[in-house]
Write a protein that holds these residues in place. Sequence first.
Motif, PDB file in Angstrom:
ATOM      1  N   PRO A  86       8.286  -9.040  12.029  1.00 50.64           N
ATOM      2  CA  PRO A  86       7.599 -10.187  12.234  1.00 50.64           C
ATOM      3  C   PRO A  86       5.838 -10.391  11.548  1.00 50.64           C
ATOM      4  CG  PRO A  86       8.498  -9.559  14.300  1.00 50.64           C
ATOM      5  CD  PRO A  86       8.701  -8.404  13.175  1.00 50.64           C
ATOM      6  N   ALA A  87       5.629 -11.267  11.132  1.00 47.56           N
ATOM      7  CA  ALA A  87       4.160 -11.600  10.708  1.00 47.56           C
ATOM      8  C   ALA A  87       3.942 -12.885  10.469  1.00 47.56           C
ATOM      9  CB  ALA A  87       3.826 -10.394   9.522  1.00 47.56           C
ATOM     10  N   ASP A  88       2.667 -13.217  10.484  1.00 46.82           N
ATOM     11  CA  ASP A  88       2.155 -14.546   9.887  1.00 46.82           C
ATOM     12  C   ASP A  88       1.582 -14.294   8.542  1.00 46.82           C
ATOM     13  OD1 ASP A  88       0.778 -16.937   9.501  1.00 46.82           O
ATOM     14  OD2 ASP A  88       0.340 -17.247  11.779  1.00 46.82           O
ATOM     15  N   VAL A  89       1.937 -15.144   7.493  1.00 50.86           N
ATOM     16  CA  VAL A  89       1.340 -14.507   6.385  1.00 50.86           C
ATOM     17  C   VAL A  89      -0.122 -15.339   6.149  1.00 50.86           C
ATOM     18  CG1 VAL A  89       3.801 -14.400   4.975  1.00 50.86           C
ATOM     19  CG2 VAL A  89       2.476 -16.724   5.188  1.00 50.86           C
ATOM     20  N   THR A  90      -0.516 -16.119   7.000  1.00 51.55           N
ATOM     21  CA  THR A  90      -1.870 -16.336   7.044  1.00 51.55           C
ATOM     22  C   THR A  90      -2.844 -15.636   7.723  1.00 51.55           C
ATOM     23  OG1 THR A  90      -1.786 -17.714   9.127  1.00 51.55           O
ATOM     24  CG2 THR A  90      -1.124 -18.985   7.138  1.00 51.55           C
ATOM     25  N   ASP A  91      -2.104 -14.310   8.277  1.00 52.66           N
ATOM     26  CA  ASP A  91      -3.242 -13.520   9.292  1.00 52.66           C
ATOM     27  C   ASP A  91      -3.197 -12.298   8.160  1.00 52.66           C
ATOM     28  OD1 ASP A  91      -3.929 -11.492  10.667  1.00 52.66           O
ATOM     29  OD2 ASP A  91      -2.793 -12.291  12.501  1.00 52.66           O
ATOM     30  N   ARG A  92      -4.204 -12.251   7.380  1.00 50.39           N
ATOM     31  CA  ARG A  92      -4.130 -10.935   6.473  1.00 50.39           C
ATOM     32  C   ARG A  92      -3.600  -9.406   7.122  1.00 50.39           C
ATOM     33  NH1 ARG A  92      -5.820  -8.997   1.177  1.00 50.39           N
ATOM     34  NH2 ARG A  92      -4.576  -6.962   1.355  1.00 50.39           N
ATOM     35  N   SER A  93      -4.410  -9.257   8.280  1.00 54.68           N
ATOM     36  CA  SER A  93      -4.171  -7.848   9.024  1.00 54.68           C
ATOM     37  C   SER A  93      -3.039  -7.765   9.558  1.00 54.68           C
ATOM     38  CB  SER A  93      -5.388  -7.732  10.026  1.00 54.68           C
ATOM     39  OG  SER A  93      -5.338  -8.446  11.145  1.00 54.68           O
ATOM     40  N   ALA A  94      -2.350  -8.893  10.247  1.00 55.16           N
ATOM     41  CA  ALA A  94      -0.930  -8.443  10.608  1.00 55.16           C
ATOM     42  C   ALA A  94      -0.024  -8.365   9.479  1.00 55.16           C
ATOM     43  CB  ALA A  94      -0.530  -9.987  11.213  1.00 55.16           C
ATOM     44  N   LEU A  95      -0.433  -8.885   8.270  1.00 53.58           N
ATOM     45  CA  LEU A  95       0.607  -8.925   7.141  1.00 53.58           C
ATOM     46  C   LEU A  95       0.567  -7.210   6.727  1.00 53.58           C
ATOM     47  CD1 LEU A  95       2.523 -10.105   5.049  1.00 53.58           C
ATOM     48  CD2 LEU A  95       0.536 -11.079   3.864  1.00 53.58           C
ATOM     49  N   ASP A  96      -0.791  -6.737   6.652  1.00 50.15           N
ATOM     50  CA  ASP A  96      -0.968  -5.588   6.289  1.00 50.15           C
ATOM     51  C   ASP A  96      -0.304  -4.582   6.964  1.00 50.15           C
ATOM     52  OD1 ASP A  96      -2.467  -6.300   3.965  1.00 50.15           O
ATOM     53  OD2 ASP A  96      -4.472  -5.764   4.867  1.00 50.15           O
ATOM     54  N   SER A  97      -0.336  -4.758   8.353  1.00 49.25           N
ATOM     55  CA  SER A  97       0.267  -3.893   9.235  1.00 49.25           C
ATOM     56  C   SER A  97       1.660  -3.943   9.112  1.00 49.25           C
ATOM     57  CB  SER A  97      -0.086  -4.228  10.836  1.00 49.25           C
ATOM     58  OG  SER A  97      -1.436  -4.217  10.865  1.00 49.25           O
ATOM     59  N   ALA A  98       2.342  -4.989   8.910  1.00 48.39           N
ATOM     60  CA  ALA A  98       3.860  -5.149   8.733  1.00 48.39           C
ATOM     61  C   ALA A  98       4.161  -4.313   7.379  1.00 48.39           C
ATOM     62  CB  ALA A  98       4.057  -6.587   8.615  1.00 48.39           C
ATOM     63  N   ILE A  99       3.094  -4.573   6.302  1.00 51.63           N
ATOM     64  CA  ILE A  99       3.777  -3.771   5.096  1.00 51.63           C
ATOM     65  C   ILE A  99       3.635  -2.403   5.221  1.00 51.63           C
ATOM     66  CG2 ILE A  99       3.098  -3.731   2.503  1.00 51.63           C
ATOM     67  CD1 ILE A  99       4.484  -6.401   3.322  1.00 51.63           C
ATOM     68  N   ALA A 100       2.435  -1.727   5.895  1.00 50.51           N
ATOM     69  CA  ALA A 100       2.406  -0.448   6.261  1.00 50.51           C
ATOM     70  C   ALA A 100       3.464   0.097   6.949  1.00 50.51           C
ATOM     71  CB  ALA A 100       1.110  -0.174   7.066  1.00 50.51           C
ATOM     72  N   GLN A 101       3.867  -0.800   7.945  1.00 51.42           N
ATOM     73  CA  GLN A 101       5.377  -0.283   8.709  1.00 51.42           C
ATOM     74  C   GLN A 101       6.526  -0.177   7.769  1.00 51.42           C
ATOM     75  OE1 GLN A 101       6.662  -2.728  12.113  1.00 51.42           O
ATOM     76  NE2 GLN A 101       8.730  -1.971  11.797  1.00 51.42           N
ATOM     77  N   LEU A 102       6.691  -1.346   6.785  1.00 47.15           N
ATOM     78  CA  LEU A 102       7.873  -1.315   5.817  1.00 47.15           C
ATOM     79  C   LEU A 102       7.836   0.088   4.916  1.00 47.15           C
ATOM     80  CD1 LEU A 102       8.980  -4.061   3.716  1.00 47.15           C
ATOM     81  CD2 LEU A 102       8.503  -1.956   2.584  1.00 47.15           C
ATOM     82  N   LEU A 103       6.631   0.503   4.446  1.00 49.27           N
ATOM     83  CA  LEU A 103       6.323   1.379   3.532  1.00 49.27           C
ATOM     84  C   LEU A 103       6.535   2.922   4.153  1.00 49.27           C
ATOM     85  CD1 LEU A 103       3.314   0.283   1.716  1.00 49.27           C
ATOM     86  CD2 LEU A 103       5.619   0.616   0.925  1.00 49.27           C
ATOM     87  N   GLN A 104       5.997   3.020   5.535  1.00 46.52           N
ATOM     88  CA  GLN A 104       6.311   4.046   6.310  1.00 46.52           C
ATOM     89  C   GLN A 104       8.039   4.329   6.420  1.00 46.52           C
ATOM     90  OE1 GLN A 104       4.801   4.129  10.560  1.00 46.52           O
ATOM     91  NE2 GLN A 104       4.168   6.264  10.302  1.00 46.52           N
ATOM     92  N   GLU A 105       8.655   3.276   6.815  1.00 46.81           N
ATOM     93  CA  GLU A 105      10.034   3.255   7.138  1.00 46.81           C
ATOM     94  C   GLU A 105      10.805   3.506   5.749  1.00 46.81           C
ATOM     95  OE1 GLU A 105      10.031   0.726  10.954  1.00 46.81           O
ATOM     96  OE2 GLU A 105      11.343   0.169   9.410  1.00 46.81           O
ATOM     97  N   ALA A 106      10.351   2.800   4.880  1.00 44.95           N
ATOM     98  CA  ALA A 106      11.293   2.826   3.572  1.00 44.95           C
ATOM     99  C   ALA A 106      10.951   3.296   2.414  1.00 44.95           C
ATOM    100  CB  ALA A 106      11.555   1.340   3.216  1.00 44.95           C
ATOM    101  N   GLY A 107       9.500   3.742   2.362  1.00 46.88           N
ATOM    102  CA  GLY A 107       8.727   4.454   1.624  1.00 46.88           C
ATOM    103  C   GLY A 107       8.768   3.832   0.042  1.00 46.88           C
ATOM    104  N   ARG A 108       9.133   2.389  -0.052  1.00 46.25           N
ATOM    105  CA  ARG A 108       8.834   1.844  -1.343  1.00 46.25           C
ATOM    106  C   ARG A 108       9.134   0.642  -1.323  1.00 46.25           C
ATOM    107  NH1 ARG A 108      13.130   4.104  -5.304  1.00 46.25           N
ATOM    108  NH2 ARG A 108      13.231   2.041  -6.548  1.00 46.25           N
ATOM    109  N   LEU A 109       8.758  -0.295  -2.084  1.00 47.49           N
ATOM    110  CA  LEU A 109       8.986  -1.807  -2.247  1.00 47.49           C
ATOM    111  C   LEU A 109       9.381  -2.295  -3.726  1.00 47.49           C
ATOM    112  CD1 LEU A 109       9.103  -4.556  -0.576  1.00 47.49           C
ATOM    113  CD2 LEU A 109       6.691  -4.773  -0.839  1.00 47.49           C
ATOM    114  N   ASP A 110      10.661  -2.798  -3.776  1.00 51.38           N
ATOM    115  CA  ASP A 110      10.956  -3.324  -5.224  1.00 51.38           C
ATOM    116  C   ASP A 110      10.991  -4.712  -5.261  1.00 51.38           C
ATOM    117  OD1 ASP A 110      11.957  -0.294  -6.191  1.00 51.38           O
ATOM    118  OD2 ASP A 110      12.866  -0.562  -4.288  1.00 51.38           O
ATOM    119  N   ILE A 111      11.304  -5.398  -4.298  1.00 48.92           N
ATOM    120  CA  ILE A 111      11.372  -6.745  -4.612  1.00 48.92           C
ATOM    121  C   ILE A 111      10.888  -7.645  -3.409  1.00 48.92           C
ATOM    122  CG2 ILE A 111      13.206  -8.674  -4.549  1.00 48.92           C
ATOM    123  CD1 ILE A 111      15.094  -6.199  -5.369  1.00 48.92           C
TER     124      ILE A 111
END
Length: 265
Positions: free
Chosen positions: A46-71
């Motif tokens: 969950p994140a609001d795309v208008t909230d840059r810091s919430a978005l950054d935290s969500a992407i950091a979580q994704l990278l920590q768990e999955a290690g990469r982003l392709d799509i």
Amino acid sequence: MQQVALVTGASSGVGEALAPLLASQGYRVYGMSRRSVDLPGVTSLPADVTDRSALDSAIAQLLQEAGRLDIVMHCAGIGGAGPVEQMPTERARAIMETNYWGSWNLCQATLPHLRKSPRGRLLMVSSIAGFMGIPFRSMYSASKAALQAMTDSLRLELRGSNLQATCVCPGDIATNIIASQYRQPYDEIDPLYRPRYQKADEGMASNVGHGMTAQQVAESMISIMDKESLKPYYVIGEPIQKASTIARRLLPGRTWEWVLNKYYS
Ligand SMILES: NC(=O)c1ccc[n+]([C@@H]2O[C@H](COP(=O)([O-])OP(=O)(O)OC[C@H]3O[C@@H](n4cnc5c(N)ncnc54)[C@H](OP(=O)(O)O)[C@@H]3O)[C@@H](O)[C@H]2O)c1
């Protein structure tokens, strides 16, 4: 290596259809929206795309768990209706904030990671409305036109990288987009506009209600994503809707305006 995909707008409509479809094809999928999602094979992010810091935290979580982003399949967006003269500015601003600045935020948060993928893909969901000024939906049209211009620039900037971006521009899709958007009440509208506003607004709601299914659009997006080389735009919809984007480019300005006036009156 399992490919990792982020789908925004995953709690409803196109994103809700697309996220589990990608998961069923073997992708590790994260579904982003303000509400959390419970979809087969999809991790809720969950994140609001208008909230840059919430978005950054969500992407950091994704990278920590999955290690990469392709799509990244960017489906999050909102609509809204009202005349330029009278629509409350904060309502209009919210549309630009989500559809344009939310997309900007998403680019800044994800491009550095997407560019590391050997075959990165960024699909921005715009709209046929981004090619033309729809009456009483000016801010929606403007937000999608701005998104398209930004993506045009981005494509040029990305030359030489392994990341390809494109705009997917659908016509009407039967989703919750009308139910969830602000539509200025008819009794607030000046008599100059009221009958045409009401007709355009009811017509839009009916067209969307009879539109493509979200599943159809999701399937089209996957076949676009799978292409070797992405075009700048993919228009999805009825032949008349596809033709309208070509007519907009080819017809003289007044002739095009006459066509749109006929359609909306
Ligand atoms: N439906 C149509 O006729 C049509 C036609 C052309 C283009 N489009 C475009 O297609 C895309 C998908 O629309 P849809 O029809 O599937 O609409 P929808 O059913 O209303 O879904 C919109 C999605 O966007 C999410 N969202 C909205 N604001 C957000 C925010 N600030 N941050 C994160 N997520 C947000 C919503 O989730 P939350 O509320 O949980 O945040 C929801 O999951 C949109 O970009 C829309 O403009 C739709």
